[in-house]
Design a protein around this motif. Structure first.
Motif, PDB file in Angstrom:
ATOM      1  N   ALA A  40      50.771  47.713  37.109  1.00  0.00           N
ATOM      2  CA  ALA A  40      49.566  48.235  37.746  1.00  0.00           C
ATOM      3  C   ALA A  40      48.388  47.805  36.879  1.00  0.00           C
ATOM      4  CB  ALA A  40      49.634  49.751  37.851  1.00  0.00           C
ATOM      5  N   VAL A  41      47.639  46.799  37.355  1.00  0.00           N
ATOM      6  CA  VAL A  41      46.595  46.172  36.547  1.00  0.00           C
ATOM      7  C   VAL A  41      45.213  46.584  37.062  1.00  0.00           C
ATOM      8  CG1 VAL A  41      45.692  43.970  35.710  1.00  0.00           C
ATOM      9  CG2 VAL A  41      48.129  44.202  36.205  1.00  0.00           C
ATOM     10  N   PRO A  42      44.429  47.268  36.228  1.00  0.00           N
ATOM     11  CA  PRO A  42      43.059  47.607  36.639  1.00  0.00           C
ATOM     12  C   PRO A  42      42.123  46.421  36.375  1.00  0.00           C
ATOM     13  CG  PRO A  42      43.535  48.583  34.516  1.00  0.00           C
ATOM     14  CD  PRO A  42      44.796  47.887  34.962  1.00  0.00           C
ATOM     15  N   VAL A  43      41.244  46.149  37.341  1.00  0.00           N
ATOM     16  CA  VAL A  43      40.220  45.109  37.164  1.00  0.00           C
ATOM     17  C   VAL A  43      38.871  45.665  37.601  1.00  0.00           C
ATOM     18  CG1 VAL A  43      41.763  43.124  37.333  1.00  0.00           C
ATOM     19  CG2 VAL A  43      40.781  44.055  39.393  1.00  0.00           C
ATOM     20  N   PHE A  44      37.808  45.093  37.064  1.00  0.00           N
ATOM     21  CA  PHE A  44      36.467  45.620  37.281  1.00  0.00           C
ATOM     22  C   PHE A  44      35.541  44.531  37.804  1.00  0.00           C
ATOM     23  CE2 PHE A  44      38.647  47.719  33.798  1.00  0.00           C
ATOM     24  CZ  PHE A  44      38.701  49.017  34.275  1.00  0.00           C
ATOM     25  N   ASP A  45      34.473  44.956  38.437  1.00  0.00           N
ATOM     26  CA  ASP A  45      33.446  44.052  38.969  1.00  0.00           C
ATOM     27  C   ASP A  45      34.014  43.061  39.978  1.00  0.00           C
ATOM     28  OD1 ASP A  45      31.453  45.253  37.409  1.00  0.00           O
ATOM     29  OD2 ASP A  45      31.934  43.952  35.700  1.00  0.00           O
ATOM     30  N   VAL A  46      34.760  43.562  40.945  1.00  0.00           N
ATOM     31  CA  VAL A  46      35.295  42.725  42.023  1.00  0.00           C
ATOM     32  C   VAL A  46      34.842  43.299  43.360  1.00  0.00           C
ATOM     33  CG1 VAL A  46      37.299  41.870  40.750  1.00  0.00           C
ATOM     34  CG2 VAL A  46      37.487  43.993  42.024  1.00  0.00           C
ATOM     35  N   ALA A  47      34.716  42.431  44.346  1.00  0.00           N
ATOM     36  CA  ALA A  47      34.227  42.871  45.650  1.00  0.00           C
ATOM     37  C   ALA A  47      35.310  42.883  46.718  1.00  0.00           C
ATOM     38  CB  ALA A  47      33.073  41.967  46.096  1.00  0.00           C
ATOM     39  N   THR A  48      36.316  42.016  46.581  1.00  0.00           N
ATOM     40  CA  THR A  48      37.340  41.906  47.616  1.00  0.00           C
ATOM     41  C   THR A  48      38.739  42.021  46.997  1.00  0.00           C
ATOM     42  OG1 THR A  48      37.576  39.505  47.400  1.00  0.00           O
ATOM     43  CG2 THR A  48      35.862  40.316  48.923  1.00  0.00           C
ATOM     44  N   ARG A  85      60.678  44.962  29.163  1.00  0.00           N
ATOM     45  CA  ARG A  85      59.558  45.902  29.035  1.00  0.00           C
ATOM     46  C   ARG A  85      58.935  45.827  27.649  1.00  0.00           C
ATOM     47  NH1 ARG A  85      60.262  51.446  32.208  1.00  0.00           N
ATOM     48  NH2 ARG A  85      58.130  51.540  31.478  1.00  0.00           N
ATOM     49  N   SER A  86      59.751  45.649  26.638  1.00  0.00           N
ATOM     50  CA  SER A  86      59.241  45.553  25.276  1.00  0.00           C
ATOM     51  C   SER A  86      58.423  44.284  25.081  1.00  0.00           C
ATOM     52  CB  SER A  86      60.403  45.591  24.283  1.00  0.00           C
ATOM     53  OG  SER A  86      59.945  45.342  22.980  1.00  0.00           O
ATOM     54  N   SER A 110      54.367  44.922  25.179  1.00  0.00           N
ATOM     55  CA  SER A 110      53.668  44.821  23.897  1.00  0.00           C
ATOM     56  C   SER A 110      52.417  43.948  23.995  1.00  0.00           C
ATOM     57  CB  SER A 110      54.605  44.272  22.824  1.00  0.00           C
ATOM     58  OG  SER A 110      54.949  42.933  23.092  1.00  0.00           O
ATOM     59  N   ARG A 111      52.340  43.109  25.010  1.00  0.00           N
ATOM     60  CA  ARG A 111      51.184  42.225  25.186  1.00  0.00           C
ATOM     61  C   ARG A 111      50.208  42.726  26.254  1.00  0.00           C
ATOM     62  NH1 ARG A 111      55.538  39.728  23.470  1.00  0.00           N
ATOM     63  NH2 ARG A 111      55.378  38.006  22.004  1.00  0.00           N
ATOM     64  N   LEU A 112      50.615  43.738  27.009  1.00  0.00           N
ATOM     65  CA  LEU A 112      49.767  44.293  28.074  1.00  0.00           C
ATOM     66  C   LEU A 112      49.407  45.735  27.733  1.00  0.00           C
ATOM     67  CD1 LEU A 112      51.602  42.953  31.259  1.00  0.00           C
ATOM     68  CD2 LEU A 112      49.644  41.958  30.075  1.00  0.00           C
ATOM     69  N   ASP A 113      48.503  45.896  26.814  1.00  0.00           N
ATOM     70  CA  ASP A 113      48.097  47.214  26.352  1.00  0.00           C
ATOM     71  C   ASP A 113      47.433  48.006  27.486  1.00  0.00           C
ATOM     72  OD1 ASP A 113      47.788  49.223  24.433  1.00  0.00           O
ATOM     73  OD2 ASP A 113      45.719  48.598  24.046  1.00  0.00           O
TER      74      ASP A 113
END
Length: 146
Positions: A10-18, A90-91, A95-98
């Motif tokens: 589940a990746v949050p992203v910001f400043d997107v319109a579509t 998962r490890s 570990s790279r996707l904080d």
């Protein structure tokens, strides 16, 4: 044994319109975090189905922010069990996707990849997989060598 593990992120992203822009931003964000160490992890948008059977898009955008569902797939080699493969994946990925949650989607044996088109075109269409000629071509060879 080798296992193919698929995790949902589940990746949050910001400043997107579509939703499409959100998916692109999420793939880019995850790709930058995983490369070059885990460049072998496949990243794809995750489509889901509602209880009614409708497609749910991988991204939901509200007020310029989005939450994007991605599938992260990797092969884990020489593991004792499916659970062991999941823990390793998962490890390594986590570990790279904080700050990005990961959930198991599937785990299973690594299947042989189908030959790509280039390999299929260069292979001999008159041969079986073991290299022997097909029966009808064997007859033609015998007739022409007599």
């Amino acid at each position: 044994m080798d296992r193919r593990v698929v995790l949902e992120a589940a990746v949050p992203v910001f400043d997107v319109a579509t939703p499409d822009a959100a998916v692109g931003a999420a793939i880019s964000k995850v790709g930058k975090s995983l490369n070059p160490d885990l460049s072998y992890v496949n990243i794809e948008p995750r489509r889901r189905r509602s209880p009614r059977g409708d497609d749910i898009p991988p991204a939901t955008v509200a007020a310029g922010e989005a939450l994007v569902a991605l599938e992260l797939e990797m092969v884990v080699y020489d593991v004792a069990s499916d659970e062991h493969a999941i823990r390793i994946a998962r490890s390594e990925i986590g570990s790279r996707l904080d700050g990005i949650s990961l959930e198991r989607v599937s785990v299973g044996p690594v299947e042989d990849e189908p030959a790509d088109e280039e390999t299929a075109e260069t292979s001999d269409p008159e041969s079986d997989s073991d290299g022997s000629l097909l029966p009808e071509f064997e007859e033609m060879v015998e007739r022409n060598t007599e």
